[in-house]
Every structure is written in structure tokens, then in C-alpha cells.
Design a protein around this motif. Structure first.
Motif, PDB file in Angstrom:
ATOM      1  N   ILE A 117       0.859  -1.185   0.000  1.00  0.00           N
ATOM      2  CA  ILE A 117       0.000   0.000   0.000  1.00  0.00           C
ATOM      3  C   ILE A 117       0.893   1.231   0.000  1.00  0.00           C
ATOM      4  CG2 ILE A 117      -1.709   1.287   1.347  1.00  0.00           C
ATOM      5  CD1 ILE A 117      -2.607  -1.500   2.401  1.00  0.00           C
ATOM      6  N   ASP A 118       0.521   2.206  -0.803  1.00  0.00           N
ATOM      7  CA  ASP A 118       1.209   3.498  -0.815  1.00  0.00           C
ATOM      8  C   ASP A 118       0.342   4.511  -0.085  1.00  0.00           C
ATOM      9  OD1 ASP A 118       3.654   3.223  -2.551  1.00  0.00           O
ATOM     10  OD2 ASP A 118       2.144   2.478  -3.945  1.00  0.00           O
ATOM     11  N   ALA A 119       0.988   5.411   0.624  1.00  0.00           N
ATOM     12  CA  ALA A 119       0.273   6.496   1.292  1.00  0.00           C
ATOM     13  C   ALA A 119       1.073   7.786   1.110  1.00  0.00           C
ATOM     14  CB  ALA A 119       0.090   6.194   2.776  1.00  0.00           C
ATOM     15  N   TRP A 120       0.350   8.881   0.940  1.00  0.00           N
ATOM     16  CA  TRP A 120       0.950  10.196   0.808  1.00  0.00           C
ATOM     17  C   TRP A 120       0.361  11.061   1.903  1.00  0.00           C
ATOM     18  CZ3 TRP A 120      -0.930   7.096  -2.948  1.00  0.00           C
ATOM     19  CH2 TRP A 120      -0.023   6.671  -3.932  1.00  0.00           C
ATOM     20  N   GLY A 121       1.210  11.818   2.589  1.00  0.00           N
ATOM     21  CA  GLY A 121       0.700  12.576   3.711  1.00  0.00           C
ATOM     22  C   GLY A 121       1.402  13.890   3.946  1.00  0.00           C
ATOM     23  N   ILE A 122       0.789  14.650   4.843  1.00  0.00           N
ATOM     24  CA  ILE A 122       1.341  15.930   5.277  1.00  0.00           C
ATOM     25  C   ILE A 122       1.183  16.038   6.790  1.00  0.00           C
ATOM     26  CG2 ILE A 122       0.933  17.195   3.134  1.00  0.00           C
ATOM     27  CD1 ILE A 122      -1.604  18.381   4.432  1.00  0.00           C
ATOM     28  N   PHE A 123       2.092  16.800   7.406  1.00  0.00           N
ATOM     29  CA  PHE A 123       1.933  17.213   8.793  1.00  0.00           C
ATOM     30  C   PHE A 123       1.712  18.716   8.765  1.00  0.00           C
ATOM     31  CE2 PHE A 123       3.902  19.374  12.445  1.00  0.00           C
ATOM     32  CZ  PHE A 123       2.977  18.985  13.398  1.00  0.00           C
ATOM     33  N   GLN A 124       0.616  19.158   9.392  1.00  0.00           N
ATOM     34  CA  GLN A 124       0.316  20.582   9.495  1.00  0.00           C
ATOM     35  C   GLN A 124       0.448  21.021  10.940  1.00  0.00           C
ATOM     36  OE1 GLN A 124      -3.566  19.964   7.292  1.00  0.00           O
ATOM     37  NE2 GLN A 124      -3.128  22.118   6.824  1.00  0.00           N
ATOM     38  N   ASN A 136      -1.313  26.005  13.283  1.00  0.00           N
ATOM     39  CA  ASN A 136      -1.753  27.199  12.561  1.00  0.00           C
ATOM     40  C   ASN A 136      -2.126  26.886  11.110  1.00  0.00           C
ATOM     41  OD1 ASN A 136       0.668  26.909  11.185  1.00  0.00           O
ATOM     42  ND2 ASN A 136       1.549  28.857  11.851  1.00  0.00           N
ATOM     43  N   GLY A 137      -2.003  25.599  10.706  1.00  0.00           N
ATOM     44  CA  GLY A 137      -2.375  25.179   9.357  1.00  0.00           C
ATOM     45  C   GLY A 137      -1.217  25.060   8.387  1.00  0.00           C
ATOM     46  N   GLU A 138      -0.058  25.570   8.757  1.00  0.00           N
ATOM     47  CA  GLU A 138       1.111  25.512   7.870  1.00  0.00           C
ATOM     48  C   GLU A 138       1.546  24.061   7.652  1.00  0.00           C
ATOM     49  OE1 GLU A 138       5.885  26.518   7.985  1.00  0.00           O
ATOM     50  OE2 GLU A 138       4.575  27.431   9.481  1.00  0.00           O
ATOM     51  N   VAL A 139       1.760  23.670   6.385  1.00  0.00           N
ATOM     52  CA  VAL A 139       2.288  22.348   6.086  1.00  0.00           C
ATOM     53  C   VAL A 139       3.781  22.357   6.391  1.00  0.00           C
ATOM     54  CG1 VAL A 139       2.712  20.615   4.290  1.00  0.00           C
ATOM     55  CG2 VAL A 139       0.531  21.846   4.348  1.00  0.00           C
ATOM     56  N   ALA A 140       4.179  21.582   7.400  1.00  0.00           N
ATOM     57  CA  ALA A 140       5.565  21.560   7.843  1.00  0.00           C
ATOM     58  C   ALA A 140       6.347  20.394   7.245  1.00  0.00           C
ATOM     59  CB  ALA A 140       5.622  21.488   9.366  1.00  0.00           C
ATOM     60  N   ARG A 141       5.654  19.298   6.883  1.00  0.00           N
ATOM     61  CA  ARG A 141       6.336  18.130   6.302  1.00  0.00           C
ATOM     62  C   ARG A 141       5.399  17.431   5.331  1.00  0.00           C
ATOM     63  NH1 ARG A 141      10.387  14.641   9.724  1.00  0.00           N
ATOM     64  NH2 ARG A 141      11.569  14.976   7.845  1.00  0.00           N
ATOM     65  N   ARG A 142       6.019  16.907   4.268  1.00  0.00           N
ATOM     66  CA  ARG A 142       5.314  16.061   3.302  1.00  0.00           C
ATOM     67  C   ARG A 142       6.049  14.732   3.244  1.00  0.00           C
ATOM     68  NH1 ARG A 142       6.123  17.642  -1.783  1.00  0.00           N
ATOM     69  NH2 ARG A 142       7.912  18.881  -1.197  1.00  0.00           N
ATOM     70  N   PHE A 143       5.311  13.650   2.984  1.00  0.00           N
ATOM     71  CA  PHE A 143       5.962  12.351   2.979  1.00  0.00           C
ATOM     72  C   PHE A 143       5.184  11.322   2.163  1.00  0.00           C
ATOM     73  CE2 PHE A 143       3.340  12.801   6.738  1.00  0.00           C
ATOM     74  CZ  PHE A 143       2.596  11.628   6.771  1.00  0.00           C
ATOM     75  N   HIS A 144       5.888  10.255   1.809  1.00  0.00           N
ATOM     76  CA  HIS A 144       5.319   9.074   1.170  1.00  0.00           C
ATOM     77  C   HIS A 144       5.604   7.899   2.093  1.00  0.00           C
ATOM     78  CE1 HIS A 144       5.757   5.402  -1.370  1.00  0.00           C
ATOM     79  NE2 HIS A 144       4.586   5.833  -1.801  1.00  0.00           N
ATOM     80  N   VAL A 145       4.658   6.965   2.184  1.00  0.00           N
ATOM     81  CA  VAL A 145       4.854   5.760   2.986  1.00  0.00           C
ATOM     82  C   VAL A 145       4.570   4.559   2.099  1.00  0.00           C
ATOM     83  CG1 VAL A 145       4.267   4.507   5.106  1.00  0.00           C
ATOM     84  CG2 VAL A 145       3.899   6.987   4.980  1.00  0.00           C
ATOM     85  N   GLU A 146       5.498   3.610   2.090  1.00  0.00           N
ATOM     86  CA  GLU A 146       5.255   2.320   1.464  1.00  0.00           C
ATOM     87  C   GLU A 146       4.976   1.348   2.607  1.00  0.00           C
ATOM     88  OE1 GLU A 146       7.299  -0.218  -1.981  1.00  0.00           O
ATOM     89  OE2 GLU A 146       8.540  -0.033  -0.170  1.00  0.00           O
ATOM     90  N   ILE A 147       3.829   0.665   2.539  1.00  0.00           N
ATOM     91  CA  ILE A 147       3.424  -0.238   3.614  1.00  0.00           C
ATOM     92  C   ILE A 147       3.399  -1.663   3.080  1.00  0.00           C
ATOM     93  CG2 ILE A 147       1.645  -0.787   5.327  1.00  0.00           C
ATOM     94  CD1 ILE A 147       0.654   2.162   4.865  1.00  0.00           C
ATOM     95  N   LEU A 148       4.223  -2.514   3.680  1.00  0.00           N
ATOM     96  CA  LEU A 148       4.264  -3.932   3.342  1.00  0.00           C
ATOM     97  C   LEU A 148       3.489  -4.663   4.430  1.00  0.00           C
ATOM     98  CD1 LEU A 148       8.069  -4.076   2.488  1.00  0.00           C
ATOM     99  CD2 LEU A 148       6.168  -3.602   0.943  1.00  0.00           C
ATOM    100  N   THR A 149       2.574  -5.532   4.038  1.00  0.00           N
ATOM    101  CA  THR A 149       1.691  -6.167   5.001  1.00  0.00           C
ATOM    102  C   THR A 149       1.940  -7.664   5.090  1.00  0.00           C
ATOM    103  OG1 THR A 149      -0.039  -6.585   3.372  1.00  0.00           O
ATOM    104  CG2 THR A 149      -0.076  -4.449   4.477  1.00  0.00           C
ATOM    105  N   PHE A 192       8.746   5.232   5.632  1.00  0.00           N
ATOM    106  CA  PHE A 192       8.494   6.642   5.344  1.00  0.00           C
ATOM    107  C   PHE A 192       9.670   7.247   4.582  1.00  0.00           C
ATOM    108  CE2 PHE A 192       6.060   5.649   9.074  1.00  0.00           C
ATOM    109  CZ  PHE A 192       4.938   6.439   9.034  1.00  0.00           C
ATOM    110  N   THR A 193       9.359   8.066   3.576  1.00  0.00           N
ATOM    111  CA  THR A 193      10.349   8.904   2.910  1.00  0.00           C
ATOM    112  C   THR A 193       9.780  10.323   2.910  1.00  0.00           C
ATOM    113  OG1 THR A 193      11.057   7.086   1.487  1.00  0.00           O
ATOM    114  CG2 THR A 193      11.702   9.317   0.823  1.00  0.00           C
ATOM    115  N   TYR A 194      10.481  11.219   3.600  1.00  0.00           N
ATOM    116  CA  TYR A 194      10.031  12.605   3.704  1.00  0.00           C
ATOM    117  C   TYR A 194      10.567  13.417   2.536  1.00  0.00           C
ATOM    118  CZ  TYR A 194       8.438  11.390   8.343  1.00  0.00           C
ATOM    119  OH  TYR A 194       7.777  10.804   9.390  1.00  0.00           O
ATOM    120  N   ALA A 195       9.920  14.538   2.241  1.00  0.00           N
ATOM    121  CA  ALA A 195      10.306  15.394   1.119  1.00  0.00           C
ATOM    122  C   ALA A 195      11.747  15.876   1.237  1.00  0.00           C
ATOM    123  CB  ALA A 195       9.353  16.583   1.014  1.00  0.00           C
ATOM    124  N   ASP A 196      12.258  15.998   2.472  1.00  0.00           N
ATOM    125  CA  ASP A 196      13.644  16.445   2.662  1.00  0.00           C
ATOM    126  C   ASP A 196      14.644  15.297   2.576  1.00  0.00           C
ATOM    127  OD1 ASP A 196      13.315  15.081   5.070  1.00  0.00           O
ATOM    128  OD2 ASP A 196      13.508  16.858   6.330  1.00  0.00           O
TER     129      ASP A 196
END
Length: 182
Positions: free
Chosen positions: A43-50, A53-66, A80-84
Motif C-alpha cells: 500500500i502506498d500512502a501520501w501525507g502531510i503534517f500541518q 496554525n495550518g502551515e504544512v511543515a512536512r510532506r511524505f510518502h509511505v510504502e506499507i508492506l503487510t 516513510f520517505t520525507y520530502a527532505d
């Protein structure tokens, strides 16, 4: 004076708890979420941490092996692989309890995560050890997931410490179809 502050804090906490949504509200929603059926394969997942105050501080992709040893016990290996470029890994061990609730453990989860499924929704609560700038903080997670269709799910988690909201994590999950690129 201290007693009045304690009573005010307890009252505020009680009012907040009473105002929360009960997972049973989603009992009639479909598709019905079965963790071992949805979380199969990769499963792939794409996410953000806000921040709060609503500011997006981090973006990331997660590959989930089950991996499920039974419909009631399995693991979710989250990579997890973060944008940085930072990488992180969390391996959840999930177990359905006799009363139908779920328990989850992971190396960075303090104690046991507890959750309930109803209809298309899962509601988890847990405490996570969160590394930030070389320090580690214990943060409360109020974690909601809603299955949207057979291959996608939405996730929204609020993070707090001492009852103060720190921010939100939002994710979109998509099951990887056979033959699709990684």
C-alpha cells in the motif's frame, strides 16, 4: 487558587472528552472495513503534517508492506520517505481482541495503541515517541481512518500534549494494484 485551576482544567478535559465522535456513528457506512482485507499486499500512502496554525511543515510518502498470519493478527511495515530525504520505519503488530477491538504495538509507541472498527471507520488512540531536533517527545495521537472504496482510505490524526493541539497528520492510502510501478 490552585484548586480552582485544577477544577477548571478537569472540567475542560471532561467537556472535550464528551464532545468527541464515537466510532459507532459510522456503523452503517460502507464499504465495511476489515483491516486484514484492506491492508493486504503493498500500500502506498501520501501525507502531510500541518502545524496547529495550518502551515504544512512536512510532506511524505509511505510504502506499507503487510503480512497477516490470520485475519486477527498481522504486521504493517511502514517505510516513510520525507520530502527532505529523511527516511523512517515503523513496524506495527496488530491483534484483534476477543471483544472485537484492536491492539497495536510498535517500537516508537508507548504501551499499546487501542482501536475500534465500526462500518468503514477505525479509531485509534496511542502515545508516540516523536523525535524532533535531537530530542524525544511523548505525543498523544487521536487517529481516524475511513475506507473510501476497495482500494483507498483517508486518515486524519490529531497530535496533542497536555491537552494542547500540536498539529494534524493527513494521509491518503492507495492499495498498489498488481503490475503497477512502485
Amino acid at each position: 487558587m490552585k484548586f480552582k485551576a485544577l477544577i477548571a482544567s478537569a472540567t475542560a478535559a471532561l467537556m472535550t472528552a464528551c464532545g468527541s465522535v464515537d466510532v459507532d456513528q459510522y456503523a452503517k457506512e460502507t464499504p465495511k472495513l476489515e483491516l486484514s482485507s484492506f491492508f493486504t499486499g503493498t500500500i502506498d500512502a501520501w501525507g502531510i503534517f500541518q502545524k496547529r496554525n495550518g502551515e504544512v511543515a512536512r510532506r511524505f510518502h509511505v510504502e506499507i508492506l503487510t503480512n497477516w498470519t490470520s485475519p486477527s493478527e498481522g504486521t504493517l511495515d511502514e517505510r516513510f520517505t520525507y520530502a527532505d530525504g529523511e527516511k523512517q520505519r515503523r513496524v506495527w503488530t496488530l491483534k484483534r481482541q476477543a471483544d472485537g477491538t484492536w491492539q497495536g504495538t510498535a517500537d516508537d509507541v508507548v504501551g499499546v495503541a487501542t482501536g475500534r472498527v465500526s462500518g468503514n471507520a477505525l479509531h485509534w488512540t496511542y502515545v508516540l515517541r516523536l523525535p524532533v531536533d535531537g530530542k524525544e517527545y511523548l505525543v498523544n495521537f487521536d487517529d481516524w481512518m475511513w475506507q473510501m472504496d476497495e482500494s483507498s482510505m483517508m486518515n486524519r490524526s490529531t497530535m496533542s500534549k497536555f491537552g494542547i493541539d500540536l498539529g494534524e497528520v493527513t494521509l491518503f492510502f492507495r492499495k498498489r494494484m498488481p503490475g503497477s510501478p512502485s
